[in-house]
Design a protein around this motif. Structure first.
Motif, PDB file in Angstrom:
ATOM      1  N   MET A   1     -37.972  -9.710  62.463  1.00  0.00           N
ATOM      2  CA  MET A   1     -38.236  -8.811  61.355  1.00  0.00           C
ATOM      3  C   MET A   1     -37.345  -7.577  61.520  1.00  0.00           C
ATOM      4  SD  MET A   1     -41.719  -6.795  60.208  1.00  0.00           S
ATOM      5  CE  MET A   1     -42.181  -6.387  61.861  1.00  0.00           C
ATOM      6  N   ASN A   2     -36.643  -7.249  60.451  1.00  0.00           N
ATOM      7  CA  ASN A   2     -35.824  -6.039  60.447  1.00  0.00           C
ATOM      8  C   ASN A   2     -36.693  -4.843  60.084  1.00  0.00           C
ATOM      9  OD1 ASN A   2     -33.696  -8.305  59.277  1.00  0.00           O
ATOM     10  ND2 ASN A   2     -32.920  -6.965  60.860  1.00  0.00           N
ATOM     11  N   THR A   3     -36.356  -3.681  60.630  1.00  0.00           N
ATOM     12  CA  THR A   3     -37.120  -2.473  60.362  1.00  0.00           C
ATOM     13  C   THR A   3     -36.211  -1.394  59.778  1.00  0.00           C
ATOM     14  OG1 THR A   3     -36.785  -1.683  62.617  1.00  0.00           O
ATOM     15  CG2 THR A   3     -38.789  -2.948  62.200  1.00  0.00           C
ATOM     16  N   PRO A   4     -36.770  -0.543  58.917  1.00  0.00           N
ATOM     17  CA  PRO A   4     -35.975   0.549  58.348  1.00  0.00           C
ATOM     18  C   PRO A   4     -35.617   1.577  59.415  1.00  0.00           C
ATOM     19  CG  PRO A   4     -38.022   0.228  57.114  1.00  0.00           C
ATOM     20  CD  PRO A   4     -38.114  -0.592  58.346  1.00  0.00           C
ATOM     21  N   GLN A   5     -34.358   2.008  59.394  1.00  0.00           N
ATOM     22  CA  GLN A   5     -33.909   3.065  60.293  1.00  0.00           C
ATOM     23  C   GLN A   5     -33.771   4.392  59.547  1.00  0.00           C
ATOM     24  OE1 GLN A   5     -33.568   2.496  63.769  1.00  0.00           O
ATOM     25  NE2 GLN A   5     -34.750   0.818  62.907  1.00  0.00           N
ATOM     26  N   ASN A   6     -33.545   4.301  58.233  1.00  0.00           N
ATOM     27  CA  ASN A   6     -33.391   5.502  57.412  1.00  0.00           C
ATOM     28  C   ASN A   6     -33.858   5.151  56.003  1.00  0.00           C
ATOM     29  OD1 ASN A   6     -32.634   7.944  56.315  1.00  0.00           O
ATOM     30  ND2 ASN A   6     -30.488   7.779  56.877  1.00  0.00           N
ATOM     31  N   ILE A   7     -34.695   6.007  55.438  1.00  0.00           N
ATOM     32  CA  ILE A   7     -35.211   5.819  54.078  1.00  0.00           C
ATOM     33  C   ILE A   7     -34.980   7.119  53.329  1.00  0.00           C
ATOM     34  CG2 ILE A   7     -37.228   5.285  52.665  1.00  0.00           C
ATOM     35  CD1 ILE A   7     -38.477   4.039  55.225  1.00  0.00           C
ATOM     36  N   GLN A   8     -34.355   7.016  52.142  1.00  0.00           N
ATOM     37  CA  GLN A   8     -34.098   8.216  51.357  1.00  0.00           C
ATOM     38  C   GLN A   8     -34.195   7.911  49.870  1.00  0.00           C
ATOM     39  OE1 GLN A   8     -30.626  10.479  52.271  1.00  0.00           O
ATOM     40  NE2 GLN A   8     -30.808  10.113  54.460  1.00  0.00           N
ATOM     41  N   LEU A   9     -34.598   8.929  49.115  1.00  0.00           N
ATOM     42  CA  LEU A   9     -34.526   8.851  47.657  1.00  0.00           C
ATOM     43  C   LEU A   9     -33.173   9.394  47.233  1.00  0.00           C
ATOM     44  CD1 LEU A   9     -38.019  10.050  46.432  1.00  0.00           C
ATOM     45  CD2 LEU A   9     -37.034   7.768  46.207  1.00  0.00           C
ATOM     46  N   GLY A  11     -31.508  10.010  43.716  1.00  0.00           N
ATOM     47  CA  GLY A  11     -31.778   9.967  42.280  1.00  0.00           C
ATOM     48  C   GLY A  11     -33.072   9.213  42.032  1.00  0.00           C
ATOM     49  N   SER A  12     -32.999   8.158  41.237  1.00  0.00           N
ATOM     50  CA  SER A  12     -34.194   7.364  40.932  1.00  0.00           C
ATOM     51  C   SER A  12     -34.249   6.081  41.755  1.00  0.00           C
ATOM     52  CB  SER A  12     -34.237   7.026  39.443  1.00  0.00           C
ATOM     53  OG  SER A  12     -33.124   6.221  39.104  1.00  0.00           O
ATOM     54  N   GLU A  13     -33.438   6.008  42.819  1.00  0.00           N
ATOM     55  CA  GLU A  13     -33.437   4.821  43.671  1.00  0.00           C
ATOM     56  C   GLU A  13     -33.890   5.161  45.086  1.00  0.00           C
ATOM     57  OE1 GLU A  13     -30.154   1.717  42.062  1.00  0.00           O
ATOM     58  OE2 GLU A  13     -29.491   3.097  43.600  1.00  0.00           O
ATOM     59  N   LEU A  14     -34.527   4.170  45.702  1.00  0.00           N
ATOM     60  CA  LEU A  14     -34.880   4.265  47.104  1.00  0.00           C
ATOM     61  C   LEU A  14     -33.799   3.536  47.889  1.00  0.00           C
ATOM     62  CD1 LEU A  14     -37.342   5.003  49.076  1.00  0.00           C
ATOM     63  CD2 LEU A  14     -37.643   2.532  49.125  1.00  0.00           C
ATOM     64  N   ALA A  15     -33.268   4.181  48.900  1.00  0.00           N
ATOM     65  CA  ALA A  15     -32.248   3.575  49.761  1.00  0.00           C
ATOM     66  C   ALA A  15     -32.841   3.369  51.148  1.00  0.00           C
ATOM     67  CB  ALA A  15     -31.027   4.470  49.845  1.00  0.00           C
ATOM     68  N   ILE A  16     -32.623   2.178  51.690  1.00  0.00           N
ATOM     69  CA  ILE A  16     -33.080   1.869  53.044  1.00  0.00           C
ATOM     70  C   ILE A  16     -31.885   1.350  53.839  1.00  0.00           C
ATOM     71  CG2 ILE A  16     -34.561   0.422  54.498  1.00  0.00           C
ATOM     72  CD1 ILE A  16     -36.538   0.238  52.176  1.00  0.00           C
ATOM     73  N   VAL A  17     -31.682   1.925  55.007  1.00  0.00           N
ATOM     74  CA  VAL A  17     -30.725   1.377  55.969  1.00  0.00           C
ATOM     75  C   VAL A  17     -31.567   0.690  57.037  1.00  0.00           C
ATOM     76  CG1 VAL A  17     -28.911   1.852  57.643  1.00  0.00           C
ATOM     77  CG2 VAL A  17     -29.047   3.202  55.532  1.00  0.00           C
TER      78      VAL A  17
END
Length: 100
Positions: A1-9, A11-17
């Motif tokens: 299972m991969n886990t999020p290392q960085n989560i950011q909003l 604009g109107s999108e959620l970005a996950i690295v």
């Protein structure tokens, strides 16, 4: 299972690295429509009968207002329309990003 290392909003999108370097982007309206909650999808009884679920698919204008980790396996989002009951497992989010 991969886990999020960085989560950011953004604009109107959620970005996950993710921990493997993959980046996923989710428009808030699409993430809200994909909520795995019983409120959105309904529930089935042991006979397969469907109960509940809004069936709504258009969430234009809905924003993500907050999120929190659920254990070590999922995220829960707060949306501007008041919805906050869906628990999005990391595997579910990765799968959603593959089918975007």
């Amino acid at each position: 299972m991969n886990t999020p290392q960085n989560i950011q909003l953004i604009g109107s999108e959620l970005a996950i690295v993710w921990d493997d370097g993959v980046e996923s982007y989710f428009p808030a309206a699409k993430l809200r429509a994909a909520s795995p909650s019983a409120d959105q999808r309904g529930e089935r009884d042991i006979f397969g009968n469907q109960y509940g679920g809004s069936g709504r698919t258009d969430f234009s204008g809905v924003r993500i207002t907050a999120w929190e980790h659920v254990g070590n396996y999922a995220l829960r989002f707060d949306f501007s329309d008041g919805h906050r009951t869906g628990i999005y497992s990391y595997d579910y989010l990765r799968d959603l990003s593959r089918h975007s």
